[in-house]
Design an enzyme around this catalytic site. Structure first.
Site, PDB file in Angstrom:
ATOM      1  N   GLY A   1      27.244  42.964  25.209  1.00  0.00           N
ATOM      2  CA  GLY A   1      28.223  42.360  24.303  1.00  0.00           C
ATOM      3  C   GLY A   1      28.842  43.431  23.429  1.00  0.00           C
TER       4      GLY A   1
ATOM      5  CD  GLU B   1      38.463  42.623  43.287  1.00  0.00           C
ATOM      6  OE1 GLU B   1      38.535  41.878  44.287  1.00  0.00           O
ATOM      7  OE2 GLU B   1      37.813  42.321  42.280  1.00  0.00           O
TER       8      GLU B   1
HETATM    9  C1  F6R Z   1      37.616  39.430  42.292  1.00  0.00           C
HETATM   10  C2  F6R Z   1      36.675  39.018  41.272  1.00  0.00           C
HETATM   11  C3  F6R Z   1      37.180  38.794  39.873  1.00  0.00           C
HETATM   12  C4  F6R Z   1      36.650  37.460  39.360  1.00  0.00           C
HETATM   13  C5  F6R Z   1      37.018  37.267  37.885  1.00  0.00           C
HETATM   14  C6  F6R Z   1      36.576  35.920  37.359  1.00  0.00           C
HETATM   15  O1  F6R Z   1      36.992  39.722  43.496  1.00  0.00           O
HETATM   16  O2  F6R Z   1      35.524  38.859  41.536  1.00  0.00           O
HETATM   17  O3  F6R Z   1      38.561  38.838  39.822  1.00  0.00           O
HETATM   18  O4  F6R Z   1      37.177  36.434  40.141  1.00  0.00           O
HETATM   19  O5  F6R Z   1      36.408  38.274  37.113  1.00  0.00           O
HETATM   20  O6  F6R Z   1      35.204  35.731  37.509  1.00  0.00           O
HETATM   21  P1  F6R Z   1      34.558  34.305  37.433  1.00  0.00           P
HETATM   22  O7  F6R Z   1      35.026  33.533  38.608  1.00  0.00           O
HETATM   23  O8  F6R Z   1      33.076  34.553  37.452  1.00  0.00           O
HETATM   24  O9  F6R Z   1      35.018  33.695  36.155  1.00  0.00           O
END
Ligand code: F6R
Length: 585
Positions: free
Chosen positions: A101, A467
């Site tokens: 954090g 990525e």
């Molecule tokens: C792309 C990826 C990120 C997540 C984003 C949201 O491969 O993994 O773009 O999709 O950080 O993450 P969540 O879905 O966990 O909120």
């Protein structure tokens, strides 16, 4: 982002911490460390680099003791260095702490600690906590009280785990960053994420914001932000330890791509009744999400607007504060991890102005899950590779199920159940994609194009490629090329055209022609002979409903990124600079 593991019990702590940190690697990190308590004394090993490198250089297992804390750091305050790696200690090394954090008032605390004679040796925000703990312990013999007093001086977000010399206990606190307790028999654990606990226990407790807890080998005691003892619910996790292992695959990403046939069945069986209750008869819906989950939201928008005439705003979690009307009645938040700070802060803002929240997530008990009025669990199982693969296709399946049910499209819903088979068929043709990846090696610029439902699939395809290969990739609605990006097309630029044979096909074919005319290298994904004939480089897709395109076309694009990354010698599971669970805004 930073991963935390803590252990107290009868096992050798350094071994538990090492294996926990290995499991948490997917969260993304640049340095790591552990500290154990043995014979009342704290010993510590930390360094920059990969856990394996640090282990072979310093040997974590030389640390004895049955209590310990460990950390993988993803740098925020202070560069990547041994001294900035966690755990951090006070002046005399008697208190130690790990943190995930951001301590927002650390500058002010740091100045005041220095004025009191403390010597701080790192540039991190975290170190102040160890010194505050030391300072408060001068005023009380009760270490738990001293830790609480130290925490009460902080503002920002944290999950904190601390130890003090001479005490058979671990002190933890959570505010805005995830922390889960694992309950064993004669042992206790804490971690940022469930997979680190799976080899030891399935009984877990999710801490709430403002909670503090003390762990001993015989149990735990939680105190809430009101200062009162709390009995938080014990959840039994259905995931198993081998779900979070590679299972013979060279990378988690490949394993997770391969799992999609089976996971799609689970996603299609998900319970969407709570979401349907909140959405029925609505005229407007706001969706919040980030990254891949945002693209899943765009699929929902296309479906809901076309089928229901419902107005759907899909807003990036990080932009919601600037775009919201304050009149949102229902907010649907999509997040694999359920811990993404941007998405959570959007949800909290919306809740403040009275919105009901539907969470579409993969992690039961996550922060988003607990904030929501209704949950849709996508059933993808643990996703360890940093990049989203199976979580995207499972999110889209769950969202389509909602839209199809709301719009009474029973026949189409039934046809979604053919998807697992189709996905399996594409995965079994991985070798074809591998050949295409080889042919495209050496190329540096990639444009992904698609129309309607194929557009979010193009966006997701480009995100995957950039990525994990670090190559330039961007996506456009196919009709947008002529409004600007066409100027970039030349011989070595690759255009990946998603051209399903639906109503969009004739126009997409025209766009393909536009790219050919500019000498771009084309790679076509389609079930149409016409479209496939436009390029020597192509992948024949099975035919499917237009709304199933984002799911089915995602598979070859995931495989293409994977094989291109491996060809370039990249680690597809741990792309540089990225973290799995993005817990800071
Ligand atoms: C792309 C990826 C990120 C997540 C984003 C949201 O491969 O993994 O773009 O999709 O950080 O993450 P969540 O879905 O966990 O909120």
């Amino acid at each position: 982002m930073c991963g935390i593991i803590g252990y107290i019990g009868y096992r050798k702590a350094s071994e538990v911490l090492y294996s926990g940190l290995r499991t948490l690697e997917y969260r993304g990190y640049d340095s790591a460390g552990i500290a154990t308590l043995d014979g009342g004394k704290i010993s510590l090993i930390k360094d920059e680099g990969r856990i394996e490198q640090i282990h072979s250089k310093h040997n974590f297992f030389r640390l004895a003791g049955k209590i310990g804390i460990g950390h993988t750091r993803w740098a925020t305050h202070g560069g990547v260095s041994q001294k900035n790696a966690h755990p951090h200690t006070d002046c005399k090394g008697r208190f130690c702490v790990v943190h995930n954090g951001v301590i927002e008032n650390f500058d002010e605390l740091r100045m005041s600690l220095i004025a009191q004679g403390h010597k701080l040796s790192s540039e991190t925000d975290t170190e102040v906590v160890a010194h505050l703990f030391e300072e408060e312990a001068k005023k009380t013999k009760d270490a738990s009280e001293a830790f609480s007093k130290a925490v009460s001086k902080l503002s920002g977000s944290w999950s904190l785990v601390a130890m003090r010399e001479g005490e058979q206990a671990i002190y933890v606190s959570r505010n805005g960053s995830p922390l889960v307790l694992g309950i064993g028999s004669g042992e206790m654990f804490c971690a940022s994420d469930i997979p680190a606990l799976l080899p030891y226990t399935k009984e877990v407790v999710f801490l709430e914001d403002g909670d503090r807890a003390i762990l001993t080998k015989n149990g735990y005691l939680i105190v809430g932000k009101d200062g009162k003892r709390q009995n938080r619910k014990v959840h039994t996790i259905s995931w198993t330890a081998n779900m979070a292992e590679k299972g013979g695959y060279p990378h988690f990403m490949l394993k997770e791509i391969a799992e999609q046939e089976e996971k799609m069945r689970e996603a299609l069986a998900c319970d969407v009744s709570g979401a349907i209750r909140l959405l029925r008869n609505r005229k407007q819906l706001t969706v919040v999400a980030c990254g891949t989950s945002y693209y899943a939201g765009l699929v929902l928008k296309t479906a809901m607007q076309c089928w229901l005439g419902l107005c759907v705003d899909v807003i990036l979690g990080s932009e919601f504060a600037y775009m919201r009307t304050g009149k949102e009645k229902v907010v649907l938040a999509i997040s694999q991890s359920g811990e993404t700070a941007d998405t959570l802060s959007a949800v909290r803002l919306a809740k403040k102005s009275g919105a009901k929240v539907i969470a579409v997530t993969n992690v039961a008990g996550s922060s988003l899950y607990r904030e929501a009025d209704a949950n849709v669990m996508i059933g993808a199982g643990p996703e360890i590779a940093v990049v989203a693969t199976k979580s995207f296709t499972c999110q889209v399946a769950a969202l389509l199920k909602i839209a199809l049910l709301l719009s009474g499209r029973k026949a189409e819903l039934a046809r979604l159940h053919a998807l697992p088979e189709l996905i399996g068929g594409v995965i079994r043709r991985s070798a074809e994609i591998q050949k295409i990846a080889k042919k495209l090696s050496g190329r540096r610029d990639f444009f992904f194009i698609g129309r309607s439902f194929a557009f979010p699939a193009a966006l997701e395809g480009a995100l995957k490629l950039k990525e994990i290969t670090y190559l330039h990739a961007e996506a456009y609605a196919a009709g947008e090329l002529k409004h600007g990006p066409l100027s970039l097309l030349e011989k070595d630029v690759v255009v990946l055209a998603l051209a399903p044979s639906d109503g969009t096909l004739p126009k997409t074919i025209s766009n393909i022609e536009e790219c050919k005319a500019r000498n771009a290298t084309l790679m076509v994904l389609s079930d149409s002979k016409d479209a496939l004939s436009k390029s020597e480089l192509h992948f024949r897709m099975p035919s499917c409903d237009p709304f199933a395109v984002p799911i089915l076309y995602a598979i070859p694009l995931q495989l293409l990124s994977y094989y291109m990354a491996v060809g370039l010698g990249r680690d597809p599971d741990k792309p540089r600079n990225l973290a799995k669970s993005v817990t800071v805004e």
